[in-house]
Scaffold this motif. Structure first.
Motif, mmCIF file in Angstrom:
data_model
loop_
_atom_site.group_PDB
_atom_site.id
_atom_site.type_symbol
_atom_site.label_atom_id
_atom_site.label_comp_id
_atom_site.label_asym_id
_atom_site.label_seq_id
_atom_site.Cartn_x
_atom_site.Cartn_y
_atom_site.Cartn_z
ATOM 1 N N GLY A 118 -2.499 2.615 13.213
ATOM 2 C CA GLY A 118 -2.132 3.263 11.963
ATOM 3 C C GLY A 118 -1.122 4.340 12.262
ATOM 4 O O GLY A 118 -0.793 4.594 13.431
ATOM 5 N N LYS B 126 0.835 -1.208 0.000
ATOM 6 C CA LYS B 126 0.000 0.000 0.000
ATOM 7 C C LYS B 126 0.864 1.250 0.000
ATOM 8 O O LYS B 126 0.507 2.253 -0.612
ATOM 9 N N ILE C 150 -4.117 3.166 8.020
ATOM 10 C CA ILE C 150 -4.624 2.430 9.190
ATOM 11 C C ILE C 150 -5.189 1.107 8.686
ATOM 12 O O ILE C 150 -5.455 0.964 7.485
ATOM 13 N N ALA C 151 -5.373 0.152 9.590
ATOM 14 C CA ALA C 151 -5.953 -1.130 9.153
ATOM 15 C C ALA C 151 -6.831 -1.741 10.251
ATOM 16 O O ALA C 151 -6.387 -2.619 10.986
HETATM 17 N N1 ASP Z 1 -0.195 -2.736 8.543
HETATM 18 C C1 ASP Z 1 -0.617 -2.316 9.835
HETATM 19 C C2 ASP Z 1 -1.234 -3.485 10.594
HETATM 20 O O1 ASP Z 1 -1.580 -4.490 9.987
HETATM 21 C C3 ASP Z 1 -1.631 -1.237 9.832
HETATM 22 C C4 ASP Z 1 -1.118 0.039 9.284
HETATM 23 O O2 ASP Z 1 -0.103 0.561 9.750
HETATM 24 O O3 ASP Z 1 -1.801 0.563 8.399
HETATM 25 O O4 ASP Z 1 -1.456 -3.383 11.785
#
Ligand code: ASP
Length: 465
Positions: A361, A199, A406-407
């Motif tokens: 995030g 991403k 964020i996720a």
């Molecule tokens: N990749 C991170 C996670 O899975 C989330 C992020 O930083 O967007 O926690």
């Protein structure tokens, strides 16, 4: 097209063709009553003593058999009405009956909520467990939540993009699942612990607003509420500040709650609590900020901000990122990386709810020099960092926009909203705590020929003969 049972009352006085499963059977003298069930609900079928062939066929029917009937939708006699059932005013007088499939007696009851039944048995016959209205409802709600999010983000000009499952290790603090490559013998793919690097590379590509309902795979040791694979709403945006990412998620979830969960009590706007305050006031970085923890309808969302960048692992005593190694430190903290990294504060923001962490995030590092310093701080040699992350460092030399994301974990979110005690209740085919799929029998041994093709030899374990 098949008529949904829930819609039957709309067809009063009509002859309908219906399909479904036998739910319960009640015999009253010469009359036989069944509840016919499909995913939308149940309806009462009545079989009269005449014609004889139908009556005697009906006598053989057992719960969970699949049938087709034709019959007249009629008003039930006043005394027989059941106001508790949505179709309780009507019944169907059967004039044709066909058995489409018989069923063995299910190994457990599927009519109740099922919490008391041994979970391993439920998982082994998950296709039966999912007939349970509670679980079917969870799947339906999960779908509604996802549809809402997809629509909302598309209206805000986000692009949904799929990223690969066969990739290279993307460290997020867990162990990778690895997949041997047949065409490149001795080499392995890793299943993504998250689409994090992809991403970020999509931001370098100029996508600006990305999201994906993504599977994240982490080979972690048994921990109550974890699954080897979980679903994230993965988001990344260019040219954003932390508050813009938080506001996007907050506005979206508030709109979703108003539409899909109007009865839940939720305070808005969500408080933004500094990490240090969360630790002193609640003793946790995922505080439960509900006023009344016994109220099942209270949902207390909050943001935790101002996290330290790094922490020391209690066991290994090694320095590690509080979130992950791509998190941008706060501007005023960057200089501390050489002198006192433990004092650095990051751009991380966590979304928490009722004592659970729903998402982490941050804004990301985009300066290749700073990123290399972080890799080194974490004990990586320059060579190893180049080997593992050279593609990212190189990409940052071609005009990288500032970006962050964020996720949120969707399983956990739906679990909380549905009032379920664990995420397995909102996942169609979950695995046991030790990573087994009891229905499929996975993981399993593979054919010797498959191993030979991959050039893999299994070491004999001491416990096996
Ligand atoms: N990749 C991170 C996670 O899975 C989330 C992020 O930083 O967007 O926690």
């Amino acid at each position: 097209m098949k008529i949904d049972i829930a819609d039957i009352p709309k067809h009063l006085g009509k002859e309908l063709e219906l399909f479904g499963w036998i739910d319960v059977r009640r015999d009253h003298g010469k009359l036989i009553f069944f509840d016919l069930r499909d995913r939308s609900g149940k309806v009462q079928l009545v079989i009269a003593p005449e014609p004889k062939e139908i009556h005697s066929l009906a006598e053989t029917l057992r719960p969970e058999w699949v049938i087709r009937v034709k019959g007249l939708v009629a008003k039930r006699p006043e005394a027989m009405k059941n106001p508790k059932e949505p179709t309780g005013e009507v019944e169907v007088k059967v004039s044709e009956l066909e058995i489409l499939a018989k069923s063995k007696t299910p190994p457990f009851d599927i009519s109740g909520d099922g919490y008391e039944i041994d979970e391993e048995i439920r998982m082994k016959h998950r296709y039966l467990d999912l007939r349970r209205p509670r679980l079917l409802k969870n799947l339906l709600r999960r779908d509604k939540v996802i549809i809402f999010i997809r629509d909302y983000l598309h209206k805000k000009d986000f692009i949904e993009i799929e990223t690969p499952l066969l990739t290279k290790s993307t460290p997020e603090g867990a162990r990778d699942y690895i997949v041997p490559s047949r065409l490149q013998p001795g080499n392995f793919y890793a299943l993504p612990q998250s689409p994090q690097q992809y991403k970020q590379l999509l931001m370098v590509a100029g996508v600006e607003k990305y999201f994906q309902i993504a599977r994240a795979l982490r080979d972690e040791d048994t921990r109550g509420d974890r699954q080897p694979e979980h679903t994230q709403l993965d988001i990344e945006m260019s040219f954003v500040k932390p508050s813009e990412v938080m506001t996007l998620v907050e506005d979206m979830i508030i709109a979703m709650m108003r539409g899909l969960y109007p009865d839940k009590k939720m305070k808005v706007p969500w408080p933004r609590i500094p990490y240090a305050e969360a630790m002193t006031k609640y003793g946790s970085d995922k505080p439960d900020t509900r006023d009344n923890k016994n109220d099942p309808d209270e949902i207390a969302f909050a943001w935790i901000v101002d996290f330290p960048s790094f922490e020391t692992d209690v066991n290994t005593k090694k320095i590690q990122p509080v979130h992950h190694m791509f998190v941008q430190p706060r501007e005023e903290s960057i200089a501390l990386i050489d002198s006192d990294p433990s004092k650095m504060v990051s751009t991380q923001y966590d979304w928490v709810c009722n004592g659970y962490e729903l998402a982490s995030g941050s804004i990301r590092i985009t300066d290749p020099k700073l990123q290399m310093k972080v890799f080194k701080l974490l004990g990586m040699s320059e060579e190893k960092a180049q080997k593992d992350f050279g593609h990212l460092l190189e990409a940052f030399t071609y005009g990288v926009p500032p970006h962050g994301g964020i996720a949120p974990g969707l399983d956990r979110l739906v679990m909380i909203l549905q009032g379920e005690p664990n995420i397995r209740e909102v996942i169609a085919f979950p695995k046991t705590g030790d990573g087994r799929d009891l229905m499929m029998g996975a993981p399993a041994e593979v054919e010797k020929s498959q191993l030979d093709e991959l050039g893999i030899q299994i070491k004999k374990s001491k416990n096996k003969k």
